[in-house]
Design a protein around this motif. Structure first.
Motif, PDB file in Angstrom:
ATOM      1  N   VAL A 240       0.850  -1.195   0.000  1.00 30.45           N
ATOM      2  CA  VAL A 240       0.000   0.000   0.000  1.00 30.45           C
ATOM      3  C   VAL A 240       0.887   1.247   0.000  1.00 30.45           C
ATOM      4  CG1 VAL A 240      -1.843   1.231   1.192  1.00 30.45           C
ATOM      5  CG2 VAL A 240      -1.753  -1.260   1.295  1.00 30.45           C
ATOM      6  N   LYS A 241       0.527   2.215  -0.816  1.00 26.52           N
ATOM      7  CA  LYS A 241       1.269   3.470  -0.892  1.00 26.52           C
ATOM      8  C   LYS A 241       0.672   4.474   0.098  1.00 26.52           C
ATOM      9  CE  LYS A 241       2.257   2.465  -5.710  1.00 26.52           C
ATOM     10  NZ  LYS A 241       2.117   2.879  -7.128  1.00 26.52           N
ATOM     11  N   THR A 242       1.489   5.405   0.567  1.00 28.27           N
ATOM     12  CA  THR A 242       1.067   6.264   1.679  1.00 28.27           C
ATOM     13  C   THR A 242       1.230   7.743   1.354  1.00 28.27           C
ATOM     14  OG1 THR A 242       3.286   6.128   2.671  1.00 28.27           O
ATOM     15  CG2 THR A 242       1.643   4.525   3.404  1.00 28.27           C
ATOM     16  N   ILE A 243       0.320   8.542   1.940  1.00 31.05           N
ATOM     17  CA  ILE A 243       0.402  10.002   1.880  1.00 31.05           C
ATOM     18  C   ILE A 243       0.218  10.512   3.307  1.00 31.05           C
ATOM     19  CG2 ILE A 243      -0.388  12.105   0.750  1.00 31.05           C
ATOM     20  CD1 ILE A 243       0.224  10.032  -1.306  1.00 31.05           C
ATOM     21  N   PHE A 244       1.224  11.161   3.862  1.00 28.11           N
ATOM     22  CA  PHE A 244       1.174  11.637   5.239  1.00 28.11           C
ATOM     23  C   PHE A 244       1.574  13.101   5.312  1.00 28.11           C
ATOM     24  CE2 PHE A 244       2.635   7.085   6.217  1.00 28.11           C
ATOM     25  CZ  PHE A 244       1.337   6.631   6.400  1.00 28.11           C
ATOM     26  N   THR A 245       1.185  13.757   6.418  1.00 26.71           N
ATOM     27  CA  THR A 245       1.734  15.076   6.729  1.00 26.71           C
ATOM     28  C   THR A 245       2.511  14.991   8.037  1.00 26.71           C
ATOM     29  OG1 THR A 245      -0.129  15.909   8.041  1.00 26.71           O
ATOM     30  CG2 THR A 245      -0.256  16.194   5.637  1.00 26.71           C
ATOM     31  N   LEU A 246       3.389  15.975   8.243  1.00 28.80           N
ATOM     32  CA  LEU A 246       4.227  15.995   9.440  1.00 28.80           C
ATOM     33  C   LEU A 246       4.519  17.432   9.837  1.00 28.80           C
ATOM     34  CD1 LEU A 246       6.109  14.316  11.426  1.00 28.80           C
ATOM     35  CD2 LEU A 246       7.939  14.810   9.788  1.00 28.80           C
ATOM     36  N   HIS A 247       4.311  17.745  11.125  1.00 28.71           N
ATOM     37  CA  HIS A 247       4.720  19.048  11.663  1.00 28.71           C
ATOM     38  C   HIS A 247       6.230  19.038  11.885  1.00 28.71           C
ATOM     39  CE1 HIS A 247       0.915  20.882  12.096  1.00 28.71           C
ATOM     40  NE2 HIS A 247       0.511  20.249  13.168  1.00 28.71           N
ATOM     41  N   CYS A 248       6.945  19.963  11.283  1.00 27.96           N
ATOM     42  CA  CYS A 248       8.376  20.119  11.570  1.00 27.96           C
ATOM     43  C   CYS A 248       8.830  21.471  11.031  1.00 27.96           C
ATOM     44  CB  CYS A 248       9.203  18.987  10.968  1.00 27.96           C
ATOM     45  SG  CYS A 248       9.160  18.912   9.174  1.00 27.96           S
ATOM     46  N   GLY A 249      10.007  21.881  11.481  1.00 27.32           N
ATOM     47  CA  GLY A 249      10.476  23.213  11.147  1.00 27.32           C
ATOM     48  C   GLY A 249      11.390  23.301   9.951  1.00 27.32           C
ATOM     49  N   THR A 250      12.039  22.185   9.594  1.00 24.57           N
ATOM     50  CA  THR A 250      12.984  22.201   8.487  1.00 24.57           C
ATOM     51  C   THR A 250      12.890  20.904   7.695  1.00 24.57           C
ATOM     52  OG1 THR A 250      14.791  21.148   9.743  1.00 24.57           O
ATOM     53  CG2 THR A 250      14.605  23.567   9.870  1.00 24.57           C
ATOM     54  N   LEU A 251      13.392  20.932   6.485  1.00 25.72           N
ATOM     55  CA  LEU A 251      13.447  19.730   5.658  1.00 25.72           C
ATOM     56  C   LEU A 251      14.329  18.674   6.316  1.00 25.72           C
ATOM     57  CD1 LEU A 251      12.892  18.166   3.033  1.00 25.72           C
ATOM     58  CD2 LEU A 251      14.834  19.379   2.003  1.00 25.72           C
ATOM     59  N   GLU A 252      15.411  19.114   6.954  1.00 22.34           N
ATOM     60  CA  GLU A 252      16.323  18.164   7.607  1.00 22.34           C
ATOM     61  C   GLU A 252      15.602  17.409   8.719  1.00 22.34           C
ATOM     62  OE1 GLU A 252      19.566  15.954   7.785  1.00 22.34           O
ATOM     63  OE2 GLU A 252      19.268  17.584   6.343  1.00 22.34           O
ATOM     64  N   GLN A 253      14.758  18.097   9.482  1.00 21.82           N
ATOM     65  CA  GLN A 253      13.975  17.419  10.522  1.00 21.82           C
ATOM     66  C   GLN A 253      13.029  16.397   9.908  1.00 21.82           C
ATOM     67  OE1 GLN A 253      12.110  20.706  12.508  1.00 21.82           O
ATOM     68  NE2 GLN A 253      13.870  21.140  13.820  1.00 21.82           N
ATOM     69  N   ALA A 254      12.445  16.726   8.777  1.00 18.71           N
ATOM     70  CA  ALA A 254      11.554  15.778   8.094  1.00 18.71           C
ATOM     71  C   ALA A 254      12.323  14.537   7.657  1.00 18.71           C
ATOM     72  CB  ALA A 254      10.903  16.450   6.892  1.00 18.71           C
ATOM     73  N   LYS A 255      13.522  14.732   7.143  1.00 23.65           N
ATOM     74  CA  LYS A 255      14.337  13.602   6.676  1.00 23.65           C
ATOM     75  C   LYS A 255      14.733  12.683   7.826  1.00 23.65           C
ATOM     76  CE  LYS A 255      17.738  14.909   3.945  1.00 23.65           C
ATOM     77  NZ  LYS A 255      18.803  15.808   3.401  1.00 23.65           N
ATOM     78  N   GLN A 256      14.836  13.259   9.055  1.00 23.70           N
ATOM     79  CA  GLN A 256      15.226  12.463  10.213  1.00 23.70           C
ATOM     80  C   GLN A 256      14.039  11.843  10.948  1.00 23.70           C
ATOM     81  OE1 GLN A 256      18.422  11.717  10.948  1.00 23.70           O
ATOM     82  NE2 GLN A 256      18.853  12.818   9.037  1.00 23.70           N
ATOM     83  N   SER A 257      12.816  12.061  10.467  1.00 26.71           N
ATOM     84  CA  SER A 257      11.640  11.524  11.151  1.00 26.71           C
ATOM     85  C   SER A 257      11.602  10.009  11.047  1.00 26.71           C
ATOM     86  CB  SER A 257      10.357  12.111  10.557  1.00 26.71           C
ATOM     87  OG  SER A 257      10.165  11.665   9.236  1.00 26.71           O
ATOM     88  N   GLU A 258      10.980   9.390  12.035  1.00 28.37           N
ATOM     89  CA  GLU A 258      10.935   7.922  12.086  1.00 28.37           C
ATOM     90  C   GLU A 258      10.177   7.332  10.900  1.00 28.37           C
ATOM     91  OE1 GLU A 258      12.591   5.981  14.163  1.00 28.37           O
ATOM     92  OE2 GLU A 258      13.453   7.818  14.989  1.00 28.37           O
ATOM     93  N   ILE A 259       9.184   8.041  10.402  1.00 28.83           N
ATOM     94  CA  ILE A 259       8.389   7.522   9.292  1.00 28.83           C
ATOM     95  C   ILE A 259       9.220   7.433   8.018  1.00 28.83           C
ATOM     96  CG2 ILE A 259       7.387   9.626   8.296  1.00 28.83           C
ATOM     97  CD1 ILE A 259       5.420   6.526   9.358  1.00 28.83           C
ATOM     98  N   VAL A 260      10.175   8.356   7.850  1.00 28.97           N
ATOM     99  CA  VAL A 260      11.084   8.291   6.709  1.00 28.97           C
ATOM    100  C   VAL A 260      12.086   7.165   6.909  1.00 28.97           C
ATOM    101  CG1 VAL A 260      12.903   9.523   5.457  1.00 28.97           C
ATOM    102  CG2 VAL A 260      10.814  10.724   6.139  1.00 28.97           C
ATOM    103  N   LYS A 261      12.597   7.042   8.138  1.00 27.63           N
ATOM    104  CA  LYS A 261      13.554   5.963   8.428  1.00 27.63           C
ATOM    105  C   LYS A 261      12.927   4.592   8.273  1.00 27.63           C
ATOM    106  CE  LYS A 261      16.284   8.713  11.695  1.00 27.63           C
ATOM    107  NZ  LYS A 261      16.726   8.852  13.114  1.00 27.63           N
ATOM    108  N   ALA A 262      11.602   4.502   8.460  1.00 25.67           N
ATOM    109  CA  ALA A 262      10.902   3.214   8.309  1.00 25.67           C
ATOM    110  C   ALA A 262      10.807   2.777   6.859  1.00 25.67           C
ATOM    111  CB  ALA A 262       9.502   3.316   8.917  1.00 25.67           C
TER     112      ALA A 262
END
Length: 284
Positions: A240-262
């Motif tokens: 299944v493909k996913t579309i999510f949103t995430l509260h964060c202040g920078t692109l770098e924080q988004a890249k380090q989120s657990e959902i990306v690491k998963a």
């Protein structure tokens, strides 16, 4: 003069006399993103052009009347929402509020003496998600993370992407806060496509697992993802493909989120401003 959108949507009617004061002001509802009512303070507006206040103070009686209106004059029916600090209204608008916490056995039981309200205005902007069409329908697409600060337009873009996907593919929306599909009386108020199923009010982890097991979706979408990596992993293993949103202040924080690491995300869009402008888009 009250705009047609106020008459049609009635969002200001939730605010009683404070809403009437806003309707009489020079501001139109299609310019307003947030309305803040604080006891003893002027009515504050967050608009597409910036912040403004009206020359009128908010009373504690007005706050109380607003809460009753949000709850359809049945506060006990909204105990869970009051405890969580927000109520989702018809149309997907969200009223958040602050007050005094009532703690029982070390846990938050409810909120009393509510002293401020933040009404976030939800609206559909059809077409704002079209720019993602080529990405989300590509063969190598796994998932899209729409990241940014509060009020950057994440949910607005997610809502339109759901419309686009649900018009041709099977989509399950986990609408924990009722802001995507705006289900009211069991009926979605927003255009989310004909092939879309909505799990309204479900917790994200439960909703993702139930949708994966029972609805055979091709895509799953939910807002403000955090802490649901195990459920997303099962979803990913099912193709299944996913579309999510995430509260964060920078692109770098988004890249380090657990959902990306998963491994659930193949593309990240980081937004800026209030109208969903893309600051950066990367493939991970």
């Amino acid at each position: 003069m009250v705009s047609a959108e106020i008459n049609g949507g009635g969002i200001l009617s939730y605010l009683g006399s404070a809403g009437a004061a806003i309707a009489r002001s020079r501001y139109r509802i299609n310019e307003i993103c947030e309305i803040r009512l604080r006891v003893g303070k002027p009515i504050a507006l967050e608009t597409v052009k910036g912040r403004s206040t009206l020359d009128r103070l908010v009373t504690i009686q007005e706050i109380g009347e607003c809460i009753k209106t949000f709850c359809n004059y049945s506060l006990h029916s909204y105990e869970r929402e009051i405890k969580n600090g927000y109520i989702t209204l018809k149309g997907g608008h969200r009223a958040g509020f602050c007050g005094t916490a009532v703690i029982k056995e070390g846990k938050l039981e409810t909120i009393k003496d509510i002293s401020s309200i933040n009404l976030r205005i939800a609206r559909e902007i059809t077409g704002c998600g079209e720019r993602f069409g080529e990405i989300i329908f590509a063969e190598d697409f796994r998932g899209l993370l729409i990241a940014g600060k509060p009020m950057s337009g994440k949910t607005t873009i997610l809502r339109d992407i759901c419309r686009i996907i649900g018009s041709k593919n099977k989509l399950a929306i986990i609408d924990s806060r009722g802001e995507i599909a705006a289900v009211y009386g069991g009926v979605p108020q927003n255009d989310i496509g004909v092939f879309t199923d909505v799990l309204n009010g479900y917790g994200k982890a439960d909703g993702i697992e139930i949708a994966t097991r029972t609805l055979s979706p091709e895509y799953i979408a939910c807002d403000e993802i955090t802490g649901e990596e195990n459920s997303v992993d099962k979803c990913l293993n099912s193709g299944v493909k996913t579309i999510f949103t995430l509260h964060c202040g920078t692109l770098e924080q988004a890249k380090q989120s657990e959902i990306v690491k998963a491994g659930a995300i193949s593309h990240i869009a980081f937004l800026k401003g209030k109208l969903g402008q893309i600051a950066e888009m990367i493939q991970v």
